[in-house]
Design a protein around this motif. Structure first.
Motif, PDB file in Angstrom:
ATOM      1  N   GLY A  22       0.831  -1.189   0.000  1.00  0.00           N
ATOM      2  CA  GLY A  22       0.000   0.000   0.000  1.00  0.00           C
ATOM      3  C   GLY A  22       0.865   1.239   0.000  1.00  0.00           C
ATOM      4  N   SER A  23       0.257   2.385  -0.138  1.00  0.00           N
ATOM      5  CA  SER A  23       1.012   3.626  -0.230  1.00  0.00           C
ATOM      6  C   SER A  23       1.822   3.922   1.027  1.00  0.00           C
ATOM      7  CB  SER A  23       0.068   4.794  -0.531  1.00  0.00           C
ATOM      8  OG  SER A  23      -0.417   4.698  -1.854  1.00  0.00           O
ATOM      9  N   ASP A  24       1.351   3.434   2.194  1.00  0.00           N
ATOM     10  CA  ASP A  24       2.096   3.700   3.427  1.00  0.00           C
ATOM     11  C   ASP A  24       2.986   2.532   3.833  1.00  0.00           C
ATOM     12  OD1 ASP A  24       0.248   1.841   4.227  1.00  0.00           O
ATOM     13  OD2 ASP A  24      -0.713   3.121   5.728  1.00  0.00           O
ATOM     14  N   ALA A  25       3.011   1.463   3.030  1.00  0.00           N
ATOM     15  CA  ALA A  25       3.845   0.279   3.277  1.00  0.00           C
ATOM     16  C   ALA A  25       3.580  -0.339   4.658  1.00  0.00           C
ATOM     17  CB  ALA A  25       5.324   0.608   3.130  1.00  0.00           C
ATOM     18  N   ARG A  26       2.380  -0.146   5.193  1.00  0.00           N
ATOM     19  CA  ARG A  26       2.057  -0.667   6.522  1.00  0.00           C
ATOM     20  C   ARG A  26       0.906  -1.668   6.517  1.00  0.00           C
ATOM     21  NH1 ARG A  26       2.147   4.935  10.163  1.00  0.00           N
ATOM     22  NH2 ARG A  26       4.350   5.457   9.798  1.00  0.00           N
ATOM     23  N   ALA A  27       0.130  -1.672   5.463  1.00  0.00           N
ATOM     24  CA  ALA A  27      -1.066  -2.514   5.450  1.00  0.00           C
ATOM     25  C   ALA A  27      -0.687  -3.989   5.431  1.00  0.00           C
ATOM     26  CB  ALA A  27      -1.927  -2.182   4.237  1.00  0.00           C
ATOM     27  N   ASP A  28      -1.399  -4.787   6.233  1.00  0.00           N
ATOM     28  CA  ASP A  28      -1.200  -6.234   6.264  1.00  0.00           C
ATOM     29  C   ASP A  28      -2.530  -6.899   5.943  1.00  0.00           C
ATOM     30  OD1 ASP A  28      -0.707  -8.883   6.711  1.00  0.00           O
ATOM     31  OD2 ASP A  28       0.239  -8.614   8.663  1.00  0.00           O
ATOM     32  N   TYR A  79     -14.250   0.407  -8.733  1.00  0.00           N
ATOM     33  CA  TYR A  79     -13.245   1.146  -9.484  1.00  0.00           C
ATOM     34  C   TYR A  79     -11.956   1.161  -8.677  1.00  0.00           C
ATOM     35  CZ  TYR A  79     -11.567   4.721 -12.759  1.00  0.00           C
ATOM     36  OH  TYR A  79     -10.863   5.409 -13.727  1.00  0.00           O
ATOM     37  N   PRO A  80     -10.822   0.798  -9.285  1.00  0.00           N
ATOM     38  CA  PRO A  80      -9.577   0.718  -8.505  1.00  0.00           C
ATOM     39  C   PRO A  80      -9.079   2.079  -8.052  1.00  0.00           C
ATOM     40  CG  PRO A  80      -9.146   0.422 -10.843  1.00  0.00           C
ATOM     41  CD  PRO A  80     -10.639   0.431 -10.688  1.00  0.00           C
ATOM     42  N   GLY A  81      -8.396   2.091  -6.909  1.00  0.00           N
ATOM     43  CA  GLY A  81      -7.774   3.317  -6.425  1.00  0.00           C
ATOM     44  C   GLY A  81      -6.381   3.480  -7.000  1.00  0.00           C
ATOM     45  N   TRP A  82      -5.480   4.046  -6.201  1.00  0.00           N
ATOM     46  CA  TRP A  82      -4.117   4.284  -6.684  1.00  0.00           C
ATOM     47  C   TRP A  82      -3.141   4.122  -5.534  1.00  0.00           C
ATOM     48  CZ3 TRP A  82      -1.308   8.177  -4.316  1.00  0.00           C
ATOM     49  CH2 TRP A  82      -2.056   9.081  -3.543  1.00  0.00           C
ATOM     50  N   TYR A  83      -1.882   3.960  -5.868  1.00  0.00           N
ATOM     51  CA  TYR A  83      -0.812   3.993  -4.873  1.00  0.00           C
ATOM     52  C   TYR A  83       0.389   4.677  -5.511  1.00  0.00           C
ATOM     53  CZ  TYR A  83       0.302  -0.377  -7.343  1.00  0.00           C
ATOM     54  OH  TYR A  83       0.536  -1.329  -8.293  1.00  0.00           O
ATOM     55  N   ARG A  84       1.324   5.078  -4.711  1.00  0.00           N
ATOM     56  CA  ARG A  84       2.418   5.925  -5.181  1.00  0.00           C
ATOM     57  C   ARG A  84       3.225   5.244  -6.279  1.00  0.00           C
ATOM     58  NH1 ARG A  84       3.599   7.472   0.789  1.00  0.00           N
ATOM     59  NH2 ARG A  84       2.312   9.333   1.025  1.00  0.00           N
ATOM     60  N   GLY A  85       3.525   6.025  -7.301  1.00  0.00           N
ATOM     61  CA  GLY A  85       4.358   5.550  -8.392  1.00  0.00           C
ATOM     62  C   GLY A  85       3.633   4.862  -9.522  1.00  0.00           C
ATOM     63  N   ARG A  86       2.307   4.665  -9.403  1.00  0.00           N
ATOM     64  CA  ARG A  86       1.542   3.993 -10.446  1.00  0.00           C
ATOM     65  C   ARG A  86       0.253   4.746 -10.739  1.00  0.00           C
ATOM     66  NH1 ARG A  86       1.752  -0.905 -12.237  1.00  0.00           N
ATOM     67  NH2 ARG A  86       0.855   0.252 -13.990  1.00  0.00           N
ATOM     68  N   THR A  87      -0.161   4.683 -11.993  1.00  0.00           N
ATOM     69  CA  THR A  87      -1.461   5.195 -12.372  1.00  0.00           C
ATOM     70  C   THR A  87      -2.520   4.138 -12.063  1.00  0.00           C
ATOM     71  OG1 THR A  87      -2.659   6.333 -14.160  1.00  0.00           O
ATOM     72  CG2 THR A  87      -1.450   4.339 -14.759  1.00  0.00           C
ATOM     73  N   THR A  88      -3.773   4.474 -12.233  1.00  0.00           N
ATOM     74  CA  THR A  88      -4.880   3.570 -11.921  1.00  0.00           C
ATOM     75  C   THR A  88      -4.897   2.407 -12.911  1.00  0.00           C
ATOM     76  OG1 THR A  88      -6.130   5.450 -11.088  1.00  0.00           O
ATOM     77  CG2 THR A  88      -7.364   3.441 -11.564  1.00  0.00           C
ATOM     78  N   HIS A  89      -5.017   1.171 -12.402  1.00  0.00           N
ATOM     79  CA  HIS A  89      -4.941   0.008 -13.284  1.00  0.00           C
ATOM     80  C   HIS A  89      -5.545  -1.223 -12.618  1.00  0.00           C
ATOM     81  CE1 HIS A  89      -1.387  -0.206 -10.695  1.00  0.00           C
ATOM     82  NE2 HIS A  89      -1.422  -1.524 -10.864  1.00  0.00           N
ATOM     83  N   ILE A  90      -5.824  -2.222 -13.454  1.00  0.00           N
ATOM     84  CA  ILE A  90      -6.219  -3.556 -13.016  1.00  0.00           C
ATOM     85  C   ILE A  90      -5.270  -4.545 -13.680  1.00  0.00           C
ATOM     86  CG2 ILE A  90      -7.978  -5.369 -13.245  1.00  0.00           C
ATOM     87  CD1 ILE A  90     -10.114  -3.269 -12.880  1.00  0.00           C
TER      88      ILE A  90
END
Length: 259
Positions: free
Chosen positions: A122-128, A153-164
């Motif tokens: 995840g964007s915060d590198a903490r999600a388990d 609809y998918p969200g986003w995370y750092r360094g990537r655009t929205t995708h499946i």
């Protein structure tokens, strides 16, 4: 109607010319539902669900969050909140004939940028989410080559655009790994205006034009998106060569388990 029926009696030369015409038709990816009326009509007449027709889909990275839970199901939402999305992938061969019985796997992040099945992501590198399976699933393509999933609809995370992400398995050796991308205008609207996407307290840092994987995949990897009263419907035609051998296949397939 099966594509083979639509083209029965049509000379191969004329058929190839029609398919080339689809491939060369303008397909706008800056908005949603933006393909020309003519391109949409031609695709529909040929039994195809999107105007990105008859383009072999390039192989791109599967990404760091692929697992194969073997979840055979059409609704992959589970408890995830977000805007409803119906994702349709139509598997066709190099002649744009539908491929029935292909195994199609998809997986993507939730509205907050988290995938199921992994820790420290995840964007915060903490999600388990190591013990969870949300937003992952498997379907077999039908007689028209279509695999349909109900999701968000998918969200986003750092360094990537929205995708499946998706994988298409024709057999033990023929596997295509690629990604579906979405119009920036629609993503920006949802992420700024609609909960839970707009509750993150941050703006996404990567649009389509700056995403190297989206650029490598090309215009044919962008979904054709239409708005419905209760959801969006996204469609993509996936061209797979029956002779292709994917370096991402990794050997024999694991049979999906029912669930």
């Amino acid at each position: 109607m099966p594509l083979s029926s639509l083209f029965s009696g049509t000379p191969d030369r004329s058929r190839r010319a029609l398919l080339r015409g689809f491939a060369l038709s303008p397909f706008a990816v800056t908005g949603f539902g933006a393909a020309t009326t003519a391109a949409r009509a031609e695709a529909q007449d040929a039994g195809l669900i999107a105007p990105n027709a008859c383009i072999l889909t390039p192989e791109v990275t599967e990404g760091p969050y692929y697992v194969d839970p073997g979840l055979v199901r059409a609704d992959i939402t589970e408890d995830r909140q977000g805007v409803g999305l119906e994702m349709k992938l139509q598997v066709v061969d190099t002649e744009c004939r539908p491929i029935e019985g292909a195994r199609v796997d998809i997986w993507h992040c939730d509205a907050l940028g988290n995938y199921s099945g992994f820790a420290g992501q995840g964007s915060d590198a903490r999600a388990d989410t190591g013990d969870q399976t949300f937003l992952r699933g498997t379907q077999a393509s039908d007689a028209r080559g279509i695999a349909t999933f109900r999701t968000i609809y998918p969200g986003w995370y750092r360094g990537r655009t929205t995708h499946i992400h998706y994988k298409v398995f024709l057999d033990e050796n023929t596997v295509l790994t690629s990604q579906v991308f979405f119009p920036d205008a629609l993503s920006e609207y949802l992420f700024r205006s609609v909960a839970p996407y707009n509750e993150r307290g941050a703006e996404r840092d990567t649009l389509n034009g700056a995403d190297r994987i989206a650029q490598a995949a090309g215009d044919g990897a962008f979904a054709f998106v239409q708005e419905q009263p209760d959801r969006y419907v996204a469609a993509l035609v996936v061209g797979v060569s029956r002779d292709a051998r994917s370096p991402a296949s990794g050997g024999a397939l694991v049979p999906p388990r029912q669930g």
